[in-house]
Design an enzyme around this catalytic site. Structure first.
Site, PDB file in Angstrom:
ATOM      1  N   GLU A  68       0.542 -12.158  -3.108  1.00  0.00           N
ATOM      2  CA  GLU A  68      -0.425 -12.138  -4.217  1.00  0.00           C
ATOM      3  C   GLU A  68      -0.684 -10.696  -4.670  1.00  0.00           C
ATOM      4  OE1 GLU A  68      -1.476 -13.919  -6.491  1.00  0.00           O
ATOM      5  OE2 GLU A  68      -3.344 -14.956  -6.034  1.00  0.00           O
ATOM      6  N   THR A 108      -3.121 -10.012 -14.237  1.00  0.00           N
ATOM      7  CA  THR A 108      -4.321  -9.897 -13.398  1.00  0.00           C
ATOM      8  C   THR A 108      -4.677  -8.426 -13.189  1.00  0.00           C
ATOM      9  OG1 THR A 108      -3.794 -11.969 -12.311  1.00  0.00           O
ATOM     10  CG2 THR A 108      -5.301 -10.530 -11.150  1.00  0.00           C
TER      11      THR A 108
HETATM   12  N1  HSE Z   1     -10.202 -13.483  -8.493  1.00  0.00           N
HETATM   13  C1  HSE Z   1      -9.024 -13.052  -9.172  1.00  0.00           C
HETATM   14  C2  HSE Z   1      -9.427 -12.292 -10.415  1.00  0.00           C
HETATM   15  C3  HSE Z   1      -8.191 -14.239  -9.517  1.00  0.00           C
HETATM   16  O1  HSE Z   1     -10.247 -12.822 -11.165  1.00  0.00           O
HETATM   17  O2  HSE Z   1      -8.950 -11.175 -10.628  1.00  0.00           O
HETATM   18  C4  HSE Z   1      -6.960 -13.918 -10.303  1.00  0.00           C
HETATM   19  O3  HSE Z   1      -5.822 -14.072  -9.565  1.00  0.00           O
END
Ligand code: HSE
Length: 308
Positions: A128, A181
């Site tokens: 991730e 992201t």
């Molecule tokens: N919690 C993460 C974000 C999830 O909002 O950046 C995205 O993969």
């Protein structure tokens, strides 16, 4: 067992008030992953279909996650991974986490299930991190456990499974623009005002309590994000109008799915979820931006073995 085929579901992270700690598992959308033992040592990505992701193991989220578990296993053989990507990268519904989770889950199954679910999450977080620049587990945990999960703590990792009411449905709109992201994390501030934090943890507690009490009104009024959404909403085309259309159509609450651009609405009952999906379409059609919509019940099982 030499080969396994998995369905690794899409997920909605954050759920407005639970940035990096809450997530929900979807039912019908997900990646398919085939993992096969091979005589050659190492991890090899052999097929990628559906959407583009790198084939090089060290650059591919599934490859990096697989490598993390593989290094702990000391095997005299390796693995080939085939990725059938139905979840578009940069969609906000857990594309990278579905692949990373599938890789570690499959290798664990093929090697006698030596690792716990918490161990698998820790391995998958390595993958991730390739996609987002940050190790977070809020998509991985619901993908593995199903339903809703809370990451109570990252160090040590402590994941709590939260029950979801039977009649809870989710409507999603995915505008076809890519938001990485890493980019949507870059717009966030490192510090939070105490008064905003108070509002946020009030909502987080409210949402969890609403799930246990099956109190849809409480779930709805707790879906509020006063910290992350204000910074990220501007990255998402037509966020405000889309929110308004969902609320008018009877959604319990609305927010950004993960890091966007997908947006979600929680709804009581399938009928209302479909009405919200229609409202999404009506409002987005006018924008000229291509989009997909989905309605899903909450997937209580998480990742699934399709065949072995
Ligand atoms: N919690 C993460 C974000 C999830 O909002 O950046 C995205 O993969």
């Amino acid at each position: 067992m030499n080969e396994i085929k998995l369905f690794s579901p899409a997920t909605v992270a954050n759920l407005s008030c639970g940035f990096d700690v809450l997530g929900l598992c979807l039912d019908t959308i997900g990646d398919e992953i085939v993992i096969r033992k091979t005589n050659k040592k190492g991890i090899y990505i052999t097929i990628i279909e559906g959407h583009y992701v790198p084939t090089q193991t060290s650059k591919n989220v599934a490859g990096v996650a697989a490598q993390a578990i593989y290094e702990q296993l000391n095997l005299d053989y390796g693995f080939e991974i085939e990725l059938y990507k139905n979840i578009k990268p940069g969609s906000g519904i857990g594309s990278s986490s579905a692949s990373a989770l599938g890789a570690v889950f499959g290798i664990n199954e093929l090697t006698g299930n030596k690792f716990s679910k918490h161990d698998l999450i820790a391995f998958a977080m390595k993958g991730e991190a390739v996609a987002s620049g940050n190790e977070h587990a809020d998509n991985l945990a619901p993908g593995l456990f199903g339903s809703m999960t809370l990451i109570r703590s990252y160090a040590p990792l402590d994941i709590i499974e939260i029950p979801t009411p039977k009649n809870l449905f989710i409507s999603i709109i995915h505008p076809q623009v890519e938001i990485k992201t890493s980019e949507s994390r870059a717009v966030l501030s490192d510090t939070v005002l105490l008064k905003k934090a108070i509002q946020q943890w009030g909502n987080l507690g409210g949402l969890i309590a609403g799930m246990y009490k099956q109190d849809f009104e409480l779930i709805g009024r707790s879906l509020e994000d006063v910290i992350v959404e204000p910074a990220r909403a501007k990255l998402i085309p037509h966020f405000e109008e889309t929110k308004e259309s969902a609320m008018k159509a009877g959604a319990l609450g609305f927010g950004i799915s993960g890091s966007g651009p997908s947006m979600f609405a929680l709804c009581e009952g399938l009928k209302k979820a479909k009405r919200v999906e229609k409202a999404f379409s009506v409002s987005y059609k006018e924008t000229g931006i291509a989009y997909h919509t989905y309605v899903s019940k909450i997937n209580k099982k998480g990742i699934k073995i399709v065949s072995e």
